[in-house]
Design an enzyme around this catalytic site. Structure first.
Site, mmCIF file in Angstrom:
data_model
loop_
_atom_site.group_PDB
_atom_site.id
_atom_site.type_symbol
_atom_site.label_atom_id
_atom_site.label_comp_id
_atom_site.label_asym_id
_atom_site.label_seq_id
_atom_site.Cartn_x
_atom_site.Cartn_y
_atom_site.Cartn_z
ATOM 1 N N SER A 36 0.799 -1.233 0.012
ATOM 2 C CA SER A 36 -0.020 -0.005 0.036
ATOM 3 C C SER A 36 0.957 1.344 -0.104
ATOM 4 O O SER A 36 1.984 1.338 0.368
ATOM 5 C CB SER A 36 -0.856 0.111 1.295
ATOM 6 O OG SER A 36 -1.388 1.378 1.492
ATOM 7 N N LYS A 50 2.254 -3.811 6.503
ATOM 8 C CA LYS A 50 2.568 -3.820 5.126
ATOM 9 C C LYS A 50 3.856 -3.709 5.154
ATOM 10 O O LYS A 50 4.762 -4.424 4.446
ATOM 11 C CB LYS A 50 1.635 -2.884 4.554
ATOM 12 C CG LYS A 50 0.118 -3.002 4.315
ATOM 13 C CD LYS A 50 -0.077 -4.102 3.209
ATOM 14 C CE LYS A 50 -1.493 -4.922 3.387
ATOM 15 N NZ LYS A 50 -1.660 -5.990 2.715
ATOM 16 N N TYR A 57 -1.787 -1.272 10.810
ATOM 17 C CA TYR A 57 -1.792 -1.879 9.494
ATOM 18 C C TYR A 57 -0.736 -1.457 8.673
ATOM 19 O O TYR A 57 -0.324 -2.319 7.903
ATOM 20 C CB TYR A 57 -3.425 -1.303 9.033
ATOM 21 C CG TYR A 57 -3.352 -1.507 7.559
ATOM 22 C CD1 TYR A 57 -3.459 -2.712 7.078
ATOM 23 C CD2 TYR A 57 -3.200 -0.487 6.496
ATOM 24 C CE1 TYR A 57 -3.639 -3.022 5.853
ATOM 25 C CE2 TYR A 57 -3.590 -0.530 5.181
ATOM 26 C CZ TYR A 57 -3.733 -1.976 4.677
ATOM 27 O OH TYR A 57 -3.713 -2.041 3.319
HETATM 28 P P1 NAD Z 1 -10.818 -7.364 1.198
HETATM 29 O O1 NAD Z 1 -10.902 -7.318 2.624
HETATM 30 O O2 NAD Z 1 -12.063 -6.974 0.718
HETATM 31 O O3 NAD Z 1 -10.218 -8.859 0.829
HETATM 32 C C1 NAD Z 1 -9.170 -9.542 1.545
HETATM 33 C C2 NAD Z 1 -9.780 -10.813 1.420
HETATM 34 O O4 NAD Z 1 -8.860 -11.656 2.435
HETATM 35 C C3 NAD Z 1 -11.217 -11.046 2.218
HETATM 36 O O5 NAD Z 1 -12.026 -11.757 1.390
HETATM 37 C C4 NAD Z 1 -11.010 -11.932 3.575
HETATM 38 O O6 NAD Z 1 -12.001 -12.605 3.891
HETATM 39 C C5 NAD Z 1 -9.569 -12.535 3.129
HETATM 40 N N1 NAD Z 1 -8.939 -12.831 4.255
HETATM 41 C C6 NAD Z 1 -8.374 -12.134 5.246
HETATM 42 N N2 NAD Z 1 -7.791 -12.599 6.258
HETATM 43 C C7 NAD Z 1 -7.487 -14.014 5.707
HETATM 44 C C8 NAD Z 1 -6.935 -15.060 6.299
HETATM 45 N N3 NAD Z 1 -6.117 -14.804 7.454
HETATM 46 N N4 NAD Z 1 -6.829 -16.278 5.573
HETATM 47 C C9 NAD Z 1 -7.353 -16.150 4.438
HETATM 48 N N5 NAD Z 1 -8.123 -15.247 3.880
HETATM 49 C C10 NAD Z 1 -8.062 -13.926 4.569
HETATM 50 O O7 NAD Z 1 -9.558 -6.433 0.931
HETATM 51 P P2 NAD Z 1 -9.014 -5.726 -0.384
HETATM 52 O O8 NAD Z 1 -9.669 -4.174 -0.452
HETATM 53 O O9 NAD Z 1 -9.738 -6.571 -1.608
HETATM 54 O O10 NAD Z 1 -7.660 -5.809 -0.093
HETATM 55 C C11 NAD Z 1 -6.799 -6.842 -0.510
HETATM 56 C C12 NAD Z 1 -5.580 -6.484 -0.350
HETATM 57 O O11 NAD Z 1 -5.010 -5.331 -0.669
HETATM 58 C C13 NAD Z 1 -4.995 -6.420 1.252
HETATM 59 O O12 NAD Z 1 -4.033 -7.157 1.605
HETATM 60 C C14 NAD Z 1 -5.194 -5.197 1.491
HETATM 61 O O13 NAD Z 1 -4.518 -5.003 2.750
HETATM 62 C C15 NAD Z 1 -4.309 -4.557 0.195
HETATM 63 N N6 NAD Z 1 -4.591 -3.148 -0.010
HETATM 64 C C16 NAD Z 1 -5.916 -2.693 0.056
HETATM 65 C C17 NAD Z 1 -6.193 -1.392 -0.509
HETATM 66 C C18 NAD Z 1 -7.710 -0.958 -0.386
HETATM 67 O O14 NAD Z 1 -8.036 0.360 -0.377
HETATM 68 N N7 NAD Z 1 -8.752 -1.720 -0.771
HETATM 69 C C19 NAD Z 1 -5.350 -0.437 -0.561
HETATM 70 C C20 NAD Z 1 -3.897 -1.059 -0.323
HETATM 71 C C21 NAD Z 1 -3.640 -2.212 -0.078
HETATM 72 C C1 UD1 Z 2 -6.930 4.937 3.686
HETATM 73 C C2 UD1 Z 2 -5.975 4.496 4.909
HETATM 74 C C3 UD1 Z 2 -4.681 4.124 3.999
HETATM 75 C C4 UD1 Z 2 -4.773 2.886 2.932
HETATM 76 C C5 UD1 Z 2 -5.724 3.445 2.038
HETATM 77 C C6 UD1 Z 2 -6.282 2.477 0.893
HETATM 78 C C7 UD1 Z 2 -6.514 5.854 6.746
HETATM 79 C C8 UD1 Z 2 -6.104 6.845 7.650
HETATM 80 N N1 UD1 Z 2 -5.613 5.601 5.914
HETATM 81 O O1 UD1 Z 2 -6.232 6.085 3.182
HETATM 82 O O2 UD1 Z 2 -3.614 3.422 5.087
HETATM 83 O O3 UD1 Z 2 -3.919 2.470 2.270
HETATM 84 O O4 UD1 Z 2 -7.023 4.077 2.693
HETATM 85 O O5 UD1 Z 2 -7.405 2.943 0.426
HETATM 86 O O6 UD1 Z 2 -7.712 5.302 6.727
HETATM 87 N N2 UD1 Z 2 -12.649 11.397 3.501
HETATM 88 C C9 UD1 Z 2 -13.837 12.094 4.086
HETATM 89 N N3 UD1 Z 2 -14.764 11.417 4.708
HETATM 90 C C10 UD1 Z 2 -15.011 10.145 5.070
HETATM 91 C C11 UD1 Z 2 -13.690 9.434 4.292
HETATM 92 C C12 UD1 Z 2 -12.798 9.942 3.772
HETATM 93 O O7 UD1 Z 2 -13.472 13.243 4.083
HETATM 94 O O8 UD1 Z 2 -16.115 9.751 5.346
HETATM 95 C C13 UD1 Z 2 -11.319 11.940 3.018
HETATM 96 C C14 UD1 Z 2 -9.997 11.572 3.819
HETATM 97 O O9 UD1 Z 2 -9.950 12.705 4.826
HETATM 98 C C15 UD1 Z 2 -8.855 11.618 2.864
HETATM 99 C C16 UD1 Z 2 -9.911 11.040 1.305
HETATM 100 O O10 UD1 Z 2 -11.251 11.165 1.932
HETATM 101 O O11 UD1 Z 2 -8.702 12.897 2.458
HETATM 102 C C17 UD1 Z 2 -9.792 9.539 1.149
HETATM 103 O O12 UD1 Z 2 -9.770 8.817 2.364
HETATM 104 P P1 UD1 Z 2 -9.584 7.202 2.455
HETATM 105 O O13 UD1 Z 2 -10.743 6.775 1.359
HETATM 106 O O14 UD1 Z 2 -10.328 6.885 3.797
HETATM 107 O O15 UD1 Z 2 -8.340 6.816 2.139
HETATM 108 P P2 UD1 Z 2 -7.063 7.376 2.462
HETATM 109 O O16 UD1 Z 2 -7.089 8.282 4.024
HETATM 110 O O17 UD1 Z 2 -6.177 7.943 1.483
#
Ligand code: NAD
Ligand code: UD1
Length: 341
Positions: free
Chosen positions: A124, A153, A149
């Site tokens: 991330s 990562k 979190y």
């Molecule tokens: P998500 O929660 O929708 O998907 C994660 C999946 O992993 C889920 O289906 C959950 O049931 C499964 N899971 C969790 N723990 C597990 C375990 N111990 N064993 C087996 N399965 C398990 O999340 P996502 O948004 O699809 O994210 C996927 C990956 O990308 C995650 O590692 C997350 O940290 C990373 N990531 C997500 C974002 C985001 O904003 N969505 C941003 C940066 C990184």
């Molecule tokens: C969040 C996570 C970050 C993660 C990323 C992935 C936090 C502090 N950080 O980042 O670790 O990697 O998601 O998607 O949670 N906002 C509002 N109102 C809301 C929600 C968000 O104004 O109800 C604003 C926030 O202040 C920010 C922007 O929207 O400026 C995006 O927020 P968000 O979607 O939570 O993502 P990040 O904060 O960038």
């Protein structure tokens, strides 16, 4: 290629499974369903005509993983499984380090036993903390993350990098996602957060569909063009395609590779509200609140390295992200319906 997709029924994993199948690969899915539903398999099958092999279990269960590698000739692993809620990680650090760090170590150990040494890891942009400059390049300083979190990562990145130093026949790709949003254009796959959404886009979508009254905009006094926070939102379909590009590069040669997956463009909170209002056809109500603790002012990716090495570039803009999210949310107002067959 036969690809083990951990967390493959989650938000990003499910879209990536669809794109894998559409591009001739065979995903083998494992998930413990802690943040997803088994019916996502039906949706993947409906879209692609193929139902991936599914293994219900936990990535921390080494014997379970060993049995998957024994059953399937896996070429590469895409490792999505983990917990991702920043606020929850502060109150449950042990669960976060166990799922995210321990889970990744158990997976790497099982892979080594099976002789599978190609892995793509979901990292991330949070590893960059508060960036000193934008756009953020992959060699920008990392590690200054402020919550368990983000640290989980960062730690996994370090573990995998040390593994490569010790055993250079691995091919390891760390993908640093910026802000994934959007949904499959069919409206049948999307993000389905449990409880009150923490992230901006799902919150906006739930206001638009009438599940919540109004969006709280966290701060309008940042040093940004309109005072609200700026982020690099990337469509989940572009992100899925980025994994395909990384997969094709991964198995060509051993190495440790790190890529940002973003669009290279920053959008403010109000830009997103306006784009979504246009997509859904009515204004999304919001009010200005104080800043959220731990938030940074702005962050967007340099995309040059991914473009050059992977030949991959995001193509969908925030209008498309909003339109596809709205299509998903309006078709599935309560998210995935547990009663669905
Ligand atoms: P998500 O929660 O929708 O998907 C994660 C999946 O992993 C889920 O289906 C959950 O049931 C499964 N899971 C969790 N723990 C597990 C375990 N111990 N064993 C087996 N399965 C398990 O999340 P996502 O948004 O699809 O994210 C996927 C990956 O990308 C995650 O590692 C997350 O940290 C990373 N990531 C997500 C974002 C985001 O904003 N969505 C941003 C940066 C990184
Ligand atoms: C969040 C996570 C970050 C993660 C990323 C992935 C936090 C502090 N950080 O980042 O670790 O990697 O998601 O998607 O949670 N906002 C509002 N109102 C809301 C929600 C968000 O104004 O109800 C604003 C926030 O202040 C920010 C922007 O929207 O400026 C995006 O927020 P968000 O979607 O939570 O993502 P990040 O904060 O960038």
């Amino acid at each position: 290629m036969k690809v083990l997709v951990t967390g493959g029924l989650g938000y990003i994993g499910s879209h990536t499974c669809v794109q894998l199948i559409e591009n001739g690969h065979t995903p083998v899915v494992m998930d413990n369903l802690s943040n997803s539903k088994a019916l996502v398999l039906n949706r993947i099958e409906a879209l692609t005509g193929q139902r991936p092999s599914f293994h219900l279990g936990d990535v921390r269960d080494e014997a379970f993983l060993d049995s998957i590698f024994a059953q399937h000739q896996i070429d590469a692993v895409i490792h999505f499984a983990g917990l991702k809620a920043v606020g929850e990680s502060v109150s449950k650090p042990l669960e976060y380090y166990d799922n995210n760090v321990n889970g990744s170590l158990v997976l790497a150990r099982s892979m080594r036993k099976a002789g599978v040494k190609n892995i793509i890891f979901s990292s991330s942009a949070t590893v960059y903390g508060d960036p000193q400059q934008v756009p953020i390049t992959e060699d920008s300083p990392t590690g200054a993350t402020t919550n368990p979190y983000g640290r989980s990562k960062y730690i996994v990145e370090q573990c995998l990098s040390d593994l490569f130093t010790a055993e250079d026949d691995w091919s390891i790709t760390l993908l640093r996602y910026f802000n994934p949003v959007g949904a499959h254009p069919s409206g049948t796959l999307g993000e389905d957060p449990q409880g009150i959404p923490n992230n901006l886009m799902p919150f906006i979508a739930q206001v638009a569909v009438g599940r919540r009254d109004k969006l709280a905009v966290f701060g309008d006094d940042y040093p940004t063009p309109d005072g609200t926070g700026v982020r690099d939102y990337i469509h989940v379909m572009d992100l899925a395609d980025g994994h395909l590009a990384a997969l094709n590069a991964l198995t060509n040669k051993s190495g440790l590779h790190i890529y940002n997956l973003g669009t290279g463009k920053g959008s403010s909170v109000l830009d997103m509200v306006n784009a979504f209002s246009a997509a859904c056809g009515h204004p999304v109500a919001y009010e200005i609140h104080p800043r959220r603790a731990g938030d940074i002012a702005e962050c967007w990716a340099s995309t040059a390295k991914a473009e050059q090495d992977l030949g991959w570039k995001a193509t969908r803009d925030i209008a498309q992200m909003s339109a596809d999210t709205w299509h998903w949310q309006s078709n599935n107002p309560q998210g995935y319906d547990e009663l669905e067959k």
